[in-house]
Design a protein around this motif. Structure first.
Motif, mmCIF file in Angstrom:
data_model
loop_
_atom_site.group_PDB
_atom_site.id
_atom_site.type_symbol
_atom_site.label_atom_id
_atom_site.label_comp_id
_atom_site.label_asym_id
_atom_site.label_seq_id
_atom_site.Cartn_x
_atom_site.Cartn_y
_atom_site.Cartn_z
ATOM 1 N N THR A 119 39.863 111.804 87.604
ATOM 2 C CA THR A 119 38.851 112.850 87.459
ATOM 3 C C THR A 119 37.824 112.844 88.581
ATOM 4 O O THR A 119 36.777 113.449 88.446
ATOM 5 C CB THR A 119 38.112 112.676 86.115
ATOM 6 O OG1 THR A 119 37.498 111.383 86.092
ATOM 7 C CG2 THR A 119 39.037 112.818 84.938
ATOM 8 N N GLY A 120 38.093 112.150 89.646
ATOM 9 C CA GLY A 120 37.135 112.072 90.745
ATOM 10 C C GLY A 120 36.405 110.740 90.721
ATOM 11 O O GLY A 120 36.109 110.197 89.657
ATOM 12 N N GLU A 121 36.119 110.213 91.900
ATOM 13 C CA GLU A 121 35.530 108.876 92.009
ATOM 14 C C GLU A 121 34.201 108.731 91.288
ATOM 15 O O GLU A 121 33.965 107.739 90.626
ATOM 16 C CB GLU A 121 35.372 108.490 93.479
ATOM 17 C CG GLU A 121 36.654 108.101 94.132
ATOM 18 C CD GLU A 121 36.450 107.458 95.494
ATOM 19 O OE1 GLU A 121 35.320 107.050 95.829
ATOM 20 O OE2 GLU A 121 37.450 107.372 96.228
ATOM 21 N N ARG A 123 32.973 110.372 88.689
ATOM 22 C CA ARG A 123 33.171 110.368 87.229
ATOM 23 C C ARG A 123 33.818 109.057 86.773
ATOM 24 O O ARG A 123 33.428 108.500 85.752
ATOM 25 C CB ARG A 123 34.047 111.563 86.828
ATOM 26 C CG ARG A 123 34.361 111.634 85.368
ATOM 27 C CD ARG A 123 33.214 112.231 84.583
ATOM 28 N NE ARG A 123 33.648 112.442 83.216
ATOM 29 C CZ ARG A 123 32.995 111.993 82.153
ATOM 30 N NH1 ARG A 123 31.847 111.374 82.289
ATOM 31 N NH2 ARG A 123 33.454 112.202 80.944
ATOM 32 N N GLN A 141 43.265 105.872 90.055
ATOM 33 C CA GLN A 141 42.646 106.338 91.293
ATOM 34 C C GLN A 141 43.142 105.481 92.444
ATOM 35 O O GLN A 141 43.517 104.328 92.247
ATOM 36 C CB GLN A 141 41.125 106.181 91.226
ATOM 37 C CG GLN A 141 40.441 107.000 90.185
ATOM 38 C CD GLN A 141 40.382 108.454 90.562
ATOM 39 O OE1 GLN A 141 40.966 109.263 89.875
ATOM 40 N NE2 GLN A 141 39.706 108.783 91.627
#
Length: 192
Positions: A119-121, A123, A141
């Protein structure tokens, strides 16, 4: 000069057997292909279920022997849905498994395992930091361990693998079994 052997026809029963095999081969070739291999979400959910049984939480993590093991999933609805199906009616070490979907802004409190989808670094870092206490944080990730993940899922073609970080596990207060570490693609902080 050598003489060529005469070609003889097989007995009638062999001829019928050959024809039956050829017919079966044609039918098999026209049959629908078998179901596709399980999707990535199914594999990740199965991994989460198995991995949870290979982690040792410190004493006092559970008040009673039959307290549920709570697996929180954030940012990956497909994994949450698959895990709910896998865990339905099952236990790990006598504990029922509860799958909880974490939505934006909801607290992580009470989770023993936290799966954070890609969900993105920012978050991922926020969710990992909000999970206090001995929580097995699993990410997917590129920099999962640096963002707070103890385990990090990776894809290798059609295979789902994972890496592990012993320093992050120690900081979280959870212990990973040797059986789990033996199947990890790589282990950060392992003494050689």
């Amino acid at each position: 000069m050598s003489a060529r052997p005469h070609m003889r026809l097989p007995p009638p029963w062999r001829l019928w057997l050959l024809l039956a095999c050829a017919w079966h081969g044609l039918l098999y070739a026209a049959a629908p292909a078998p179901a596709a291999a399980p999707g990535e979400s199914v594999l990740k959910a199965a991994f989460l279920y198995r991995i949870a049984g290979l982690v040792e939480w410190p004493p006092g993590t559970f008040e009673r022997q039959d307290d549920p093991l709570v697996v929180a999933v954030a940012g990956h609805e497909a994994v949450a849905a698959e895990l709910e199906q896998i865990a339905a009616g099952r236990t790990l070490d006598g504990r029922p498994i509860v799958v909880r979907r974490v939505r934006e802004g909801e607290p992580i409190a009470g989770a023993h395992v936290l799966m954070i989808g890609a969900t993105g670094e920012t978050r991922v870092r926020e969710l990992a930091a909000s999970a206090t206490g001995p929580v097995l944080v699993v990410t997917e990730q590129e920099n999962g361990h640096r963002l707070g993940g103890i385990l990090n899922f990776t894809s290798d073609g059609d295979r789902v693998r994972f890496t592990a970080s012993l320093p992050v596990a120690d900081a979280r207060g959870v212990r990973l079994s040797a059986r789990l570490l033996a199947v990890a693609q790589s282990v950060e902080g392992r003494s050689r």
